[in-house]
Design an enzyme around this catalytic site. Sequence first.
Site, mmCIF file in Angstrom:
data_model
loop_
_atom_site.group_PDB
_atom_site.id
_atom_site.type_symbol
_atom_site.label_atom_id
_atom_site.label_comp_id
_atom_site.label_asym_id
_atom_site.label_seq_id
_atom_site.Cartn_x
_atom_site.Cartn_y
_atom_site.Cartn_z
ATOM 1 N N GLU A 113 -8.897 -4.944 -7.576
ATOM 2 C CA GLU A 113 -9.151 -5.901 -8.673
ATOM 3 C C GLU A 113 -7.878 -6.100 -9.517
ATOM 4 O O GLU A 113 -7.921 -6.277 -10.727
ATOM 5 C CB GLU A 113 -10.318 -5.394 -9.538
ATOM 6 C CG GLU A 113 -11.031 -6.442 -10.374
ATOM 7 C CD GLU A 113 -11.598 -7.608 -9.612
ATOM 8 O OE1 GLU A 113 -12.269 -7.393 -8.600
ATOM 9 O OE2 GLU A 113 -11.337 -8.749 -10.038
HETATM 10 C C1 LIG Z 1 -10.699 0.150 -0.611
HETATM 11 C C2 LIG Z 1 -10.205 -1.210 -0.951
HETATM 12 C C3 LIG Z 1 -11.125 -2.222 -1.226
HETATM 13 C C4 LIG Z 1 -10.690 -3.511 -1.502
HETATM 14 N N1 LIG Z 1 -11.613 -4.519 -1.686
HETATM 15 C C5 LIG Z 1 -11.190 -5.808 -1.732
HETATM 16 C C6 LIG Z 1 -12.111 -6.896 -1.691
HETATM 17 O O1 LIG Z 1 -13.316 -6.710 -1.659
HETATM 18 N N2 LIG Z 1 -11.616 -8.159 -1.678
HETATM 19 C C7 LIG Z 1 -10.290 -8.414 -1.702
HETATM 20 O O2 LIG Z 1 -9.898 -9.578 -1.659
HETATM 21 N N3 LIG Z 1 -9.367 -7.407 -1.759
HETATM 22 C C8 LIG Z 1 -9.786 -6.118 -1.776
HETATM 23 N N4 LIG Z 1 -8.883 -5.089 -1.801
HETATM 24 C C9 LIG Z 1 -7.467 -5.385 -1.940
HETATM 25 C C10 LIG Z 1 -6.907 -5.026 -3.308
HETATM 26 O O3 LIG Z 1 -7.424 -5.876 -4.296
HETATM 27 C C11 LIG Z 1 -5.373 -5.075 -3.212
HETATM 28 O O4 LIG Z 1 -4.994 -3.936 -2.457
HETATM 29 C C12 LIG Z 1 -4.682 -5.051 -4.554
HETATM 30 O O5 LIG Z 1 -4.939 -6.234 -5.261
HETATM 31 C C13 LIG Z 1 -3.147 -4.900 -4.423
HETATM 32 O O6 LIG Z 1 -2.624 -5.725 -3.445
HETATM 33 P P1 LIG Z 1 -1.684 -5.102 -2.287
HETATM 34 O O7 LIG Z 1 -2.365 -3.919 -1.757
HETATM 35 O O8 LIG Z 1 -1.360 -6.186 -1.332
HETATM 36 O O9 LIG Z 1 -0.383 -4.612 -3.009
HETATM 37 P P2 LIG Z 1 0.942 -5.467 -3.246
HETATM 38 O O10 LIG Z 1 0.593 -6.779 -3.836
HETATM 39 O O11 LIG Z 1 1.745 -5.465 -2.004
HETATM 40 O O12 LIG Z 1 1.669 -4.598 -4.333
HETATM 41 C C14 LIG Z 1 2.377 -3.393 -4.015
HETATM 42 C C15 LIG Z 1 2.888 -2.773 -5.309
HETATM 43 O O13 LIG Z 1 3.779 -3.668 -5.966
HETATM 44 C C16 LIG Z 1 3.349 -3.972 -7.282
HETATM 45 N N5 LIG Z 1 3.606 -5.373 -7.555
HETATM 46 C C17 LIG Z 1 3.364 -6.436 -6.763
HETATM 47 N N6 LIG Z 1 3.741 -7.566 -7.363
HETATM 48 C C18 LIG Z 1 4.261 -7.240 -8.555
HETATM 49 C C19 LIG Z 1 4.818 -7.975 -9.645
HETATM 50 N N7 LIG Z 1 4.901 -9.307 -9.643
HETATM 51 N N8 LIG Z 1 5.245 -7.283 -10.725
HETATM 52 C C20 LIG Z 1 5.143 -5.940 -10.772
HETATM 53 N N9 LIG Z 1 4.623 -5.198 -9.776
HETATM 54 C C21 LIG Z 1 4.175 -5.839 -8.681
HETATM 55 C C22 LIG Z 1 1.861 -3.632 -7.306
HETATM 56 O O14 LIG Z 1 1.430 -3.228 -8.600
HETATM 57 C C23 LIG Z 1 1.760 -2.487 -6.315
HETATM 58 O O15 LIG Z 1 2.019 -1.256 -6.936
HETATM 59 C C24 LIG Z 1 -9.305 -3.782 -1.566
HETATM 60 C C25 LIG Z 1 -8.376 -2.754 -1.322
HETATM 61 C C26 LIG Z 1 -8.818 -1.494 -1.007
HETATM 62 C C27 LIG Z 1 -7.794 -0.435 -0.702
#
Ligand SMILES: Cc1cc2nc3c(=O)[nH]c(=O)nc-3n(C[C@H](O)[C@H](O)[C@H](O)COP(=O)(O)OP(=O)(O)OC[C@H]3O[C@@H](n4cnc5c(N)ncnc54)[C@H](O)[C@@H]3O)c2cc1C
Length: 593
Positions: free
Chosen positions: A435
């Site tokens: 989220e």
């Molecule tokens: C168990 C689980 C359930 C989930 N359920 C859902 C779901 O139901 N529906 C859905 O759509 N998604 C879901 N997700 C996905 C989840 O919402 C994302 O993992 C989360 O939003 C982060 O995206 P990412 O993993 O791609 O990280 P990334 O976007 O790749 O980010 C990696 C790191 O970089 C940082 N970062 C990225 N961009 C910036 C910026 N501009 N400035 C500063 N820091 C930054 C982030 O804070 C993070 O620490 C789920 C994930 C998990 C693990």
Amino acid sequence: MPSYTAPVKDMQFVLHDVLDVSSTGIPGYDELDRDTTAAILDEAAKLAENVLAPLNPVGDAQGCTLENGVVRTPDGFLDAFNQMREGGWPALDCDPEYGGQGLPYLVSTAVGEMFSSANMAFNMYQGLTHGAYNAIHAHGSDEQKATYLPKMVSCEWGGTMNLTEPHCGTDLGLIKTKAEPQEDGTYKITGSKIWISAGEHDMVDNIIHLVLAKIPGGPEGVKGISLFIVPKFMVNQDGSLGDRNAVTCGGLEHKMGIHGNATCVMNYDGATGFLVGEAHKGMRAMFTMMNEARLGVGLQGYAQGAVAYQNALGFAKDRLQGRDVTGAKNPEGPADSIMVHPDVRRNLMDQKALTEGARAFVFWGASLIDQAHRSGDKDAEGVISLLTPVIKGFLTDKGFETAVLAQQTLGGSGFTREWGLEQFVRDARITMIYEGTNGIQSLDLVGRKLAQDGGKHVMAFFDMVKRFIAEHKGQDEAFDAQFLEPLKAASKDLQQAGMFFMQNGMKNPNEALSGSYDFMHLFGHVCLGLMWARMAVAAKAALDGDGADRAFLNAKIATGRYYMARQLPATRTHLARIESGAETVMALDVESF
Ligand SMILES: Cc1cc2nc3c(=O)[nH]c(=O)nc-3n(C[C@H](O)[C@H](O)[C@H](O)COP(=O)(O)OP(=O)(O)OC[C@H]3O[C@@H](n4cnc5c(N)ncnc54)[C@H](O)[C@@H]3O)c2cc1C
């Protein structure tokens, strides 16, 4: 095996003594007298304690399995889901037009804390459905609402939110899933979504996926994203289920926690989708539901801390180790209980102060959401929009911290499976990530919310704190010193941090962004400080009432004093970090790491 006892007494205290809900004038709140909320909470507690909590370790041990495209939930989940549906729990705050009970969101928040503490992975199945219900309710056409909402309210059908793709989670402007318009007005949805919670499972007849996708030829980036309904089974005119749609679960994620919840790869192979709201306005539609969804995750976070704390306390009272340095308390026994040791007390007081403070904060937040929705109060909407990233980011960090502290209280037993504490720690961890990661919450707070509407809402927050202090000052010297002075100092730290951003962030945005995480925590502490001061006022007043539960109320005041003395001073450290600016944060070039 861990146990769970729903904190009904504490919830009633927050609802009636602190928030005084039935006098707020919010439509629907006049019916929330003590007896009514007690009846609802007591019933919910039975389901949480007797059905959901015993299934929590089962779900963790078994997890979900995928066979021939079908996801099987752990043993007992379906039966529990049926009990939840039959009890009408998913419908509590839903619109009566679609079969809901129309109760305030605050009530479902209190019940949600119980269900999340008892079994977070299980409760997510109806939580995601509720999120999808909200999106369709807010942005769907009348026909879409009539087609999907009644079955989602009853949870005969599930719902999901499909945003994330393999190459993008935070930066949704990069999504590749495409939606090609068809002559009949539908769209063909093609692409792959990952980590979709409750994406496929065996507890519902149909699953209504909400999918973000791009219509070819639309604007670049987030401005080109649209929102679609993609049902697993097509729905016929008469409401019966039709053909299977071209959406399948391509795999299940193996993950650290919430094993009982299916985290799915969802493949869309030209699936039929229906546009929700306007084309290219999908992100806006998602954002209107963000306050509730993020508050819900903040709740999940502290709910894990809350159940972990209960179990730590139970252990600490029984565990005999060492002697009280001021004199044995259990001289007949081989040792005293570890409750006698100040370091164990510190640990437990941290857990108690964070959990009860968080509960009051989230309930207050939920009442602001009701005030905004039910009374159309724009000021309340502004304040909750400002506080939402704080609730999500700060309370999930603190919920996880509380679960770890609770684990520590058990010593080695906290690390073993048998006691269940390690599951609470693992389950709590995801709340800091999904989220929108907590880092992203802090950017939202500093980059967007502070300046929203010309900074009006943050000024309203400061005014609220100031008015509270002015209203209660000078009546009781001890209260002034123990609660009001620390709150005033913390609030001043927060204002000073805001000033630093204003003076330096314009010239170099990194000056603000390097301090955004500290700012989110600083803000969170001020909110909990305000909550504890409000709880102390309420407890003092209640002490004068007939039949007052003096032990409970005095403990409340003492816990508040602890928070103000031992936790709130963290604002100083956060301010110092913020004022050190970006220089040390950004000093290294990438190669030097
Ligand atoms: C168990 C689980 C359930 C989930 N359920 C859902 C779901 O139901 N529906 C859905 O759509 N998604 C879901 N997700 C996905 C989840 O919402 C994302 O993992 C989360 O939003 C982060 O995206 P990412 O993993 O791609 O990280 P990334 O976007 O790749 O980010 C990696 C790191 O970089 C940082 N970062 C990225 N961009 C910036 C910026 N501009 N400035 C500063 N820091 C930054 C982030 O804070 C993070 O620490 C789920 C994930 C998990 C693990």
